[in-house]
Scaffold this motif. Structure first.
Motif, PDB file in Angstrom:
ATOM      1  N   LEU A  24       0.848  -1.187   0.000  1.00  0.00           N
ATOM      2  CA  LEU A  24       0.000   0.000   0.000  1.00  0.00           C
ATOM      3  C   LEU A  24       0.886   1.241   0.000  1.00  0.00           C
ATOM      4  O   LEU A  24       1.806   1.348   0.813  1.00  0.00           O
ATOM      5  CB  LEU A  24      -0.909  -0.009   1.228  1.00  0.00           C
ATOM      6  N   VAL A  25       0.592   2.168  -0.900  1.00  0.00           N
ATOM      7  CA  VAL A  25       1.381   3.395  -0.994  1.00  0.00           C
ATOM      8  C   VAL A  25       0.449   4.550  -1.322  1.00  0.00           C
ATOM      9  O   VAL A  25      -0.595   4.358  -1.962  1.00  0.00           O
ATOM     10  CB  VAL A  25       2.490   3.237  -2.059  1.00  0.00           C
ATOM     11  N   GLN A  26       0.810   5.733  -0.887  1.00  0.00           N
ATOM     12  CA  GLN A  26       0.011   6.914  -1.204  1.00  0.00           C
ATOM     13  C   GLN A  26       0.308   7.394  -2.621  1.00  0.00           C
ATOM     14  O   GLN A  26       1.400   7.146  -3.168  1.00  0.00           O
ATOM     15  CB  GLN A  26       0.311   8.033  -0.214  1.00  0.00           C
ATOM     16  N   ALA A  27      -0.660   8.057  -3.199  1.00  0.00           N
ATOM     17  CA  ALA A  27      -0.469   8.625  -4.531  1.00  0.00           C
ATOM     18  C   ALA A  27       0.764   9.528  -4.533  1.00  0.00           C
ATOM     19  O   ALA A  27       1.004  10.285  -3.588  1.00  0.00           O
ATOM     20  CB  ALA A  27      -1.704   9.411  -4.938  1.00  0.00           C
ATOM     21  N   GLY A  28       1.544   9.412  -5.605  1.00  0.00           N
ATOM     22  CA  GLY A  28       2.795  10.154  -5.709  1.00  0.00           C
ATOM     23  C   GLY A  28       4.002   9.404  -5.186  1.00  0.00           C
ATOM     24  O   GLY A  28       5.142   9.832  -5.405  1.00  0.00           O
ATOM     25  N   GLY A  29       3.760   8.310  -4.501  1.00  0.00           N
ATOM     26  CA  GLY A  29       4.846   7.523  -3.930  1.00  0.00           C
ATOM     27  C   GLY A  29       5.464   6.554  -4.914  1.00  0.00           C
ATOM     28  O   GLY A  29       5.126   6.551  -6.111  1.00  0.00           O
ATOM     29  N   SER A  30       6.374   5.730  -4.380  1.00  0.00           N
ATOM     30  CA  SER A  30       7.115   4.787  -5.214  1.00  0.00           C
ATOM     31  C   SER A  30       7.118   3.407  -4.589  1.00  0.00           C
ATOM     32  O   SER A  30       6.988   3.262  -3.368  1.00  0.00           O
ATOM     33  CB  SER A  30       8.571   5.264  -5.373  1.00  0.00           C
ATOM     34  N   LEU A  31       7.272   2.413  -5.435  1.00  0.00           N
ATOM     35  CA  LEU A  31       7.455   1.024  -5.028  1.00  0.00           C
ATOM     36  C   LEU A  31       8.369   0.357  -6.027  1.00  0.00           C
ATOM     37  O   LEU A  31       8.381   0.738  -7.200  1.00  0.00           O
ATOM     38  CB  LEU A  31       6.132   0.262  -4.998  1.00  0.00           C
ATOM     39  N   THR A  83      16.736 -12.077 -11.745  1.00  0.00           N
ATOM     40  CA  THR A  83      15.672 -11.220 -11.227  1.00  0.00           C
ATOM     41  C   THR A  83      15.360 -10.088 -12.203  1.00  0.00           C
ATOM     42  O   THR A  83      16.281  -9.515 -12.808  1.00  0.00           O
ATOM     43  CB  THR A  83      16.056 -10.636  -9.861  1.00  0.00           C
ATOM     44  N   VAL A  84      14.085  -9.782 -12.320  1.00  0.00           N
ATOM     45  CA  VAL A  84      13.641  -8.614 -13.074  1.00  0.00           C
ATOM     46  C   VAL A  84      12.915  -7.695 -12.108  1.00  0.00           C
ATOM     47  O   VAL A  84      12.227  -8.159 -11.185  1.00  0.00           O
ATOM     48  CB  VAL A  84      12.750  -9.018 -14.273  1.00  0.00           C
ATOM     49  N   TYR A  85      13.092  -6.407 -12.304  1.00  0.00           N
ATOM     50  CA  TYR A  85      12.542  -5.402 -11.402  1.00  0.00           C
ATOM     51  C   TYR A  85      11.582  -4.474 -12.143  1.00  0.00           C
ATOM     52  O   TYR A  85      11.695  -4.267 -13.343  1.00  0.00           O
ATOM     53  CB  TYR A  85      13.664  -4.557 -10.796  1.00  0.00           C
ATOM     54  N   LEU A  86      10.676  -3.900 -11.372  1.00  0.00           N
ATOM     55  CA  LEU A  86       9.827  -2.842 -11.895  1.00  0.00           C
ATOM     56  C   LEU A  86       9.827  -1.714 -10.868  1.00  0.00           C
ATOM     57  O   LEU A  86       9.219  -1.845  -9.797  1.00  0.00           O
ATOM     58  CB  LEU A  86       8.399  -3.328 -12.147  1.00  0.00           C
ATOM     59  N   GLN A  87      10.532  -0.649 -11.180  1.00  0.00           N
ATOM     60  CA  GLN A  87      10.558   0.540 -10.323  1.00  0.00           C
ATOM     61  C   GLN A  87       9.390   1.430 -10.716  1.00  0.00           C
ATOM     62  O   GLN A  87       9.306   1.863 -11.870  1.00  0.00           O
ATOM     63  CB  GLN A  87      11.871   1.296 -10.476  1.00  0.00           C
ATOM     64  N   MET A  88       8.495   1.673  -9.775  1.00  0.00           N
ATOM     65  CA  MET A  88       7.293   2.454 -10.046  1.00  0.00           C
ATOM     66  C   MET A  88       7.349   3.757  -9.266  1.00  0.00           C
ATOM     67  O   MET A  88       7.503   3.733  -8.037  1.00  0.00           O
ATOM     68  CB  MET A  88       6.046   1.653  -9.656  1.00  0.00           C
ATOM     69  N   SER A  89       7.224   4.869  -9.959  1.00  0.00           N
ATOM     70  CA  SER A  89       7.266   6.178  -9.327  1.00  0.00           C
ATOM     71  C   SER A  89       6.031   6.979  -9.728  1.00  0.00           C
ATOM     72  O   SER A  89       5.333   6.613 -10.681  1.00  0.00           O
ATOM     73  CB  SER A  89       8.528   6.923  -9.746  1.00  0.00           C
ATOM     74  N   SER A  90       5.798   8.059  -9.008  1.00  0.00           N
ATOM     75  CA  SER A  90       4.639   8.926  -9.283  1.00  0.00           C
ATOM     76  C   SER A  90       3.370   8.088  -9.404  1.00  0.00           C
ATOM     77  O   SER A  90       2.580   8.256 -10.343  1.00  0.00           O
ATOM     78  CB  SER A  90       4.870   9.740 -10.555  1.00  0.00           C
ATOM     79  N   LEU A  91       3.181   7.200  -8.456  1.00  0.00           N
ATOM     80  CA  LEU A  91       2.055   6.277  -8.535  1.00  0.00           C
ATOM     81  C   LEU A  91       0.720   6.999  -8.411  1.00  0.00           C
ATOM     82  O   LEU A  91       0.593   7.998  -7.691  1.00  0.00           O
ATOM     83  CB  LEU A  91       2.181   5.209  -7.461  1.00  0.00           C
ATOM     84  N   LYS A  92      -0.254   6.472  -9.119  1.00  0.00           N
ATOM     85  CA  LYS A  92      -1.598   7.028  -9.151  1.00  0.00           C
ATOM     86  C   LYS A  92      -2.593   5.970  -8.662  1.00  0.00           C
ATOM     87  O   LYS A  92      -2.325   4.768  -8.776  1.00  0.00           O
ATOM     88  CB  LYS A  92      -1.965   7.427 -10.584  1.00  0.00           C
ATOM     89  N   GLN A 114       0.003  -7.689  -5.030  1.00  0.00           N
ATOM     90  CA  GLN A 114      -0.977  -6.607  -5.007  1.00  0.00           C
ATOM     91  C   GLN A 114      -0.289  -5.263  -4.780  1.00  0.00           C
ATOM     92  O   GLN A 114       0.520  -5.112  -3.863  1.00  0.00           O
ATOM     93  CB  GLN A 114      -2.007  -6.843  -3.899  1.00  0.00           C
ATOM     94  N   VAL A 115      -0.641  -4.299  -5.608  1.00  0.00           N
ATOM     95  CA  VAL A 115      -0.226  -2.913  -5.417  1.00  0.00           C
ATOM     96  C   VAL A 115      -1.481  -2.071  -5.255  1.00  0.00           C
ATOM     97  O   VAL A 115      -2.373  -2.112  -6.113  1.00  0.00           O
ATOM     98  CB  VAL A 115       0.604  -2.403  -6.617  1.00  0.00           C
ATOM     99  N   THR A 116      -1.560  -1.345  -4.160  1.00  0.00           N
ATOM    100  CA  THR A 116      -2.698  -0.485  -3.893  1.00  0.00           C
ATOM    101  C   THR A 116      -2.205   0.937  -3.675  1.00  0.00           C
ATOM    102  O   THR A 116      -1.345   1.170  -2.818  1.00  0.00           O
ATOM    103  CB  THR A 116      -3.486  -0.962  -2.664  1.00  0.00           C
ATOM    104  N   VAL A 117      -2.742   1.869  -4.452  1.00  0.00           N
ATOM    105  CA  VAL A 117      -2.346   3.269  -4.357  1.00  0.00           C
ATOM    106  C   VAL A 117      -3.535   4.059  -3.828  1.00  0.00           C
ATOM    107  O   VAL A 117      -4.598   4.096  -4.464  1.00  0.00           O
ATOM    108  CB  VAL A 117      -1.895   3.818  -5.717  1.00  0.00           C
ATOM    109  N   SER A 118      -3.353   4.668  -2.681  1.00  0.00           N
ATOM    110  CA  SER A 118      -4.441   5.430  -2.072  1.00  0.00           C
ATOM    111  C   SER A 118      -4.353   6.900  -2.480  1.00  0.00           C
ATOM    112  O   SER A 118      -3.270   7.442  -2.681  1.00  0.00           O
ATOM    113  CB  SER A 118      -4.380   5.310  -0.556  1.00  0.00           C
ATOM    114  N   SER A 119      -5.525   7.507  -2.583  1.00  0.00           N
ATOM    115  CA  SER A 119      -5.565   8.915  -3.008  1.00  0.00           C
ATOM    116  C   SER A 119      -5.473   9.858  -1.824  1.00  0.00           C
ATOM    117  O   SER A 119      -5.537   9.459  -0.681  1.00  0.00           O
ATOM    118  CB  SER A 119      -6.853   9.177  -3.784  1.00  0.00           C
TER     119      SER A 119
END
Length: 121
Positions: free
Chosen positions: A11-18, A77-86, A116-121
């Motif tokens: 779980l991450v807030q909008a604008g965050g990264s995972l 290993t393969v990675y997915l860097q996610m930024s500016s999450l919406k 699971q990736v959950t982005v909260s507003s």
């Protein structure tokens, strides 16, 4: 045969990264093309990103400029860097392996269980 295990969701807030990771079994990882897909409830599985065995890269239009795919063949290993999450990035994220370098799910025979990736507003 390739077995894939994803990790790093949460779980991450909008604008965050995972950063998601996908660990692969087998000694032939470097010869596979690797993809990330996602599926939100009630929606079809969507292409996110892919990296070929020769390090070519493709991104889905909705994540260009925000997500980065990379691979470490020494670590299988393969990675997915996610930024500016919406909030609309909320989904189960899957990694997949294929002998083909494509942006559709069908030609990928090997899949992980998803994270699971959950982005909260």
């Amino acid at each position: 045969q390739v077995q894939l295990v994803e990790s790093g969701g949460g779980l991450v807030q909008a604008g965050g990264s995972l950063r998601l990771s996908c660990a692969a079994s087998g000694r032939t990882f470097s010869s596979y093309n690797m993809g990330w897909f996602r599926q939100a409830p009630g929606k079809e599985r969507e292409f996110v990103a892919a990296t070929s065995w020769s390090h070519s890269i493709q991104y889905g239009d909705s994540v260009k400029g925000r997500f980065t795919i990379s691979r470490d063949n020494a670590k299988n290993t393969v990675y997915l860097q996610m930024s500016s999450l919406k909030p609309e990035d909320t989904a189960v994220y899957y990694c997949a392996a294929s002998r083909l370098f494509v942006v559709i799910a069908g030609p990928y025979p090997y899949w992980g269980q998803g994270t699971q990736v959950t982005v909260s507003s």
